[in-house]
Motif scaffolding. Structure first.
Motif, PDB file in Angstrom:
ATOM      1  N   ASN A 172       0.832  -1.186   0.000  1.00 21.41           N
ATOM      2  CA  ASN A 172       0.000   0.000   0.000  1.00 21.41           C
ATOM      3  C   ASN A 172       0.877   1.250   0.000  1.00 21.41           C
ATOM      4  O   ASN A 172       1.930   1.279   0.628  1.00 21.41           O
ATOM      5  CB  ASN A 172      -0.891  -0.028   1.251  1.00 21.41           C
ATOM      6  N   ASN A 174       0.831   5.154   1.045  1.00 23.72           N
ATOM      7  CA  ASN A 174       0.079   6.101   1.860  1.00 23.72           C
ATOM      8  C   ASN A 174       0.479   7.517   1.462  1.00 23.72           C
ATOM      9  O   ASN A 174       1.571   7.956   1.752  1.00 23.72           O
ATOM     10  CB  ASN A 174       0.382   5.813   3.336  1.00 23.72           C
ATOM     11  N   THR A 176       0.095  10.979   2.340  1.00 21.11           N
ATOM     12  CA  THR A 176      -0.421  11.679   3.523  1.00 21.11           C
ATOM     13  C   THR A 176      -0.952  13.069   3.187  1.00 21.11           C
ATOM     14  O   THR A 176      -1.936  13.493   3.760  1.00 21.11           O
ATOM     15  CB  THR A 176       0.671  11.784   4.598  1.00 21.11           C
TER      16      THR A 176
HETATM   17  C1  LIG Z   1      -1.030   7.002   6.504  1.00 17.46           C
HETATM   18  O1  LIG Z   1       0.000   7.495   7.310  1.00 17.46           O
HETATM   19  C2  LIG Z   1      -0.456   8.300   8.374  1.00 17.46           C
HETATM   20  C3  LIG Z   1       0.754   8.861   9.086  1.00 17.46           C
HETATM   21  O2  LIG Z   1       1.836   8.013   9.045  1.00 17.46           O
HETATM   22  C4  LIG Z   1      -1.332   7.467   9.295  1.00 17.46           C
HETATM   23  O3  LIG Z   1      -1.834   8.251  10.341  1.00 17.46           O
HETATM   24  C5  LIG Z   1      -2.477   6.912   8.502  1.00 17.46           C
HETATM   25  O4  LIG Z   1      -3.250   6.066   9.294  1.00 17.46           O
HETATM   26  C6  LIG Z   1      -1.968   6.148   7.297  1.00 17.46           C
HETATM   27  N1  LIG Z   1      -3.102   5.751   6.476  1.00 17.46           N
HETATM   28  C7  LIG Z   1      -3.202   4.559   5.891  1.00 17.46           C
HETATM   29  C8  LIG Z   1      -4.405   4.314   5.063  1.00 17.46           C
HETATM   30  O5  LIG Z   1      -2.328   3.708   6.038  1.00 17.46           O
END
Ligand SMILES: *[C@@H]1O[C@H](CO)[C@@H](O)[C@H](O)[C@H]1NC(C)=O
Ligand SMILES: *[C@@H]1O[C@H](CO)[C@@H](O)[C@H](O)[C@H]1NC(C)=O
Length: 397
Positions: A172, A174, A176
């Protein structure tokens, strides 16, 4: 007021001290130049500014007053030649400060090394690397205003966007914030996969454009080691590779008893595959021990003894039940036969006694005996009898 003077003076003295001394000695003889000329917005940098007599070839530097800037190309010094000071024009003017530094743009190179920006001067910016012109196109120019401040620049550039990072197979990405210059994206792999490469990437300047600081990592399937073989037993479902969550089942050879877990699974700890439990062991089966008539025994008997114990319990219980049932049935039978016999005998006795004494109450007595006999018949569960005459003849007589 004249902050720059001591430094300038020191400089001047260092550079020209020998010449100055020589000239001063000569001036005593010739005494050529008079007081220094007055230059608007400037003042002589030399300590001898107050002098009224200067020797031949004396050079005097001027410095702009505070708040004024030297106009490039214009002379800022006078020299005493042939008993006259050379000409000097006004060389200081009002100027804006150096144009502001913008986060998204830089001054075009033509303006970079300048420091003289008189009122109405226009300077132009261009987008920084990693930025591009915003639409609709806005001016990248600012002007030195009459109050010697710069006009407010429009934010005419925006960050460039890095290309879409694509898909991380079995993982995945991410995002941000966004994919713009300076942003960071994070990579992670699905359970059972190990990330190989960078765990994140920045959108950064790459040549004339922007790009990711690192390429996508890869997610590699985590494999468990070969499950251990056991003595006197075997793995039921052997495979070539054992992936995350794969379950291996052990079985003991005939005559052996398995101790431990018959199923162990491939788990992942710190990105390394390992087995959830140690493999079981197979031990020689001990001879069956039959516990002496104690159905309540719970102290883990050998696997072979279990069914025997259960059968014993079952048969004992069944025979007990049977005994109880037959006793009860005998009792019911006694009551069912004994009571009607007694009651019928009594009834017949009464009947006989009434008929012997008087015929007056015949109807009433008939009715009563009918009821009794009918009830008895019902409790015996034989056929229903509705006619009182029939009852009297068949059952009670
Ligand atoms: C993406 O990264 C942020 C910060 O590291 C985290 O808070 C969030 O849950 C992550 N989202 C996913 C979908 O992994
Ligand atoms: C000083 O600046 C003003 C405004 O830009 C200009 O008009 C004038 O000519 C300048 N003076 C000199 C001496 O250059």
């Amino acid at each position: 007021m004249k902050r720059g003077r001591p430094a300038a003076l020191r400089c001047l003295l260092l550079l020209r001290a020998p010449a100055l001394l020589l000239l001063l000695r000569a001036a005593a003889v010739q005494g050529d130049c008079g007081p220094l000329p007055v230059v608007p917005r400037a003042h002589p940098a030399s300590a001898s500014a107050g002098s009224t007599s200067f020797p031949e070839n004396t050079t005097v530097l001027y410095t702009c007053d505070q708040g004024f800037v030297k106009i490039p190309g214009k002379p800022d010094a006078v020299v005493c030649i042939s008993s006259r000071w050379t000409d000097i024009e006004e060389f200081c003017n009002r100027s804006c400060e150096v144009p502001p530094r913008l986060p998204y743009a830089i001054l075009k190179s033509a303006y970079i090394s300048k420091n003289y920006f008189p009122v109405d001067t226009v300077v132009e910016y261009e987008c920084r690397p990693g930025y591009r012109k915003k639409y609709p196109i806005q001016s990248g120019k600012i002007t030195c205003r009459d109050d010697l401040t710069w006009s407010t620049p429009a934010e005419f550039c925006e960050k460039k966007q890095c290309p879409n990072p694509g898909e991380l197979v079995n993982g995945n990405i991410n995002v941000t914030t966004d994919l713009l210059l300076g942003s960071q994206i994070f990579f992670s792999c699905d359970p059972g996969y190990r990330l190989t490469g960078e765990a994140s990437a920045f959108c950064m300047i790459k040549g004339n454009a922007v790009g990711w600081s690192s390429s996508l990592p890869t997610c590699i399937k985590i494999i468990c080691p070969e499950p251990p073989q056991i003595e006197n037993g075997r793995i039921v479902n052997e495979e070539d590779t054992y992936e995350y969550r794969h379950v291996v089942t052990y079985e003991c050879n005939k005559g052996f008893v398995l101790t431990g877990k018959s199923h162990i699974s491939c788990i992942v700890r710190d990105d390394v595959g390992e087995w959830s439990d140690p493999p079981p062991t197979c031990r020689v089966k001990s001879p069956p021990v039959i516990p002496p008539q104690k159905p309540t025994t719970t102290s883990a008997p050998a696997a072979g003894n279990r069914p025997d114990t259960r059968t014993t319990i079952k048969s004992t219980t069944a025979s007990e039940e049977k005994d109880l049932a037959s006793g009860y049935r005998t009792f019911l039978y006694g009551v069912g036969v004994g009571v009607p016999v007694i009651v019928c005998s009594l009834g017949l006795g009464v009947y006989w006694w009434i008929h012997r004494t008087s015929g007056q109450y015949e109807t009433y007595e008939n009715k009563e005996s009918n009821v009794i006999c009918h009830n008895l018949n019902e409790s015996d569960a034989t056929s229903e009898i509705t006619s009182s005459d029939k009852l009297k003849k068949d059952t009670c007589v």
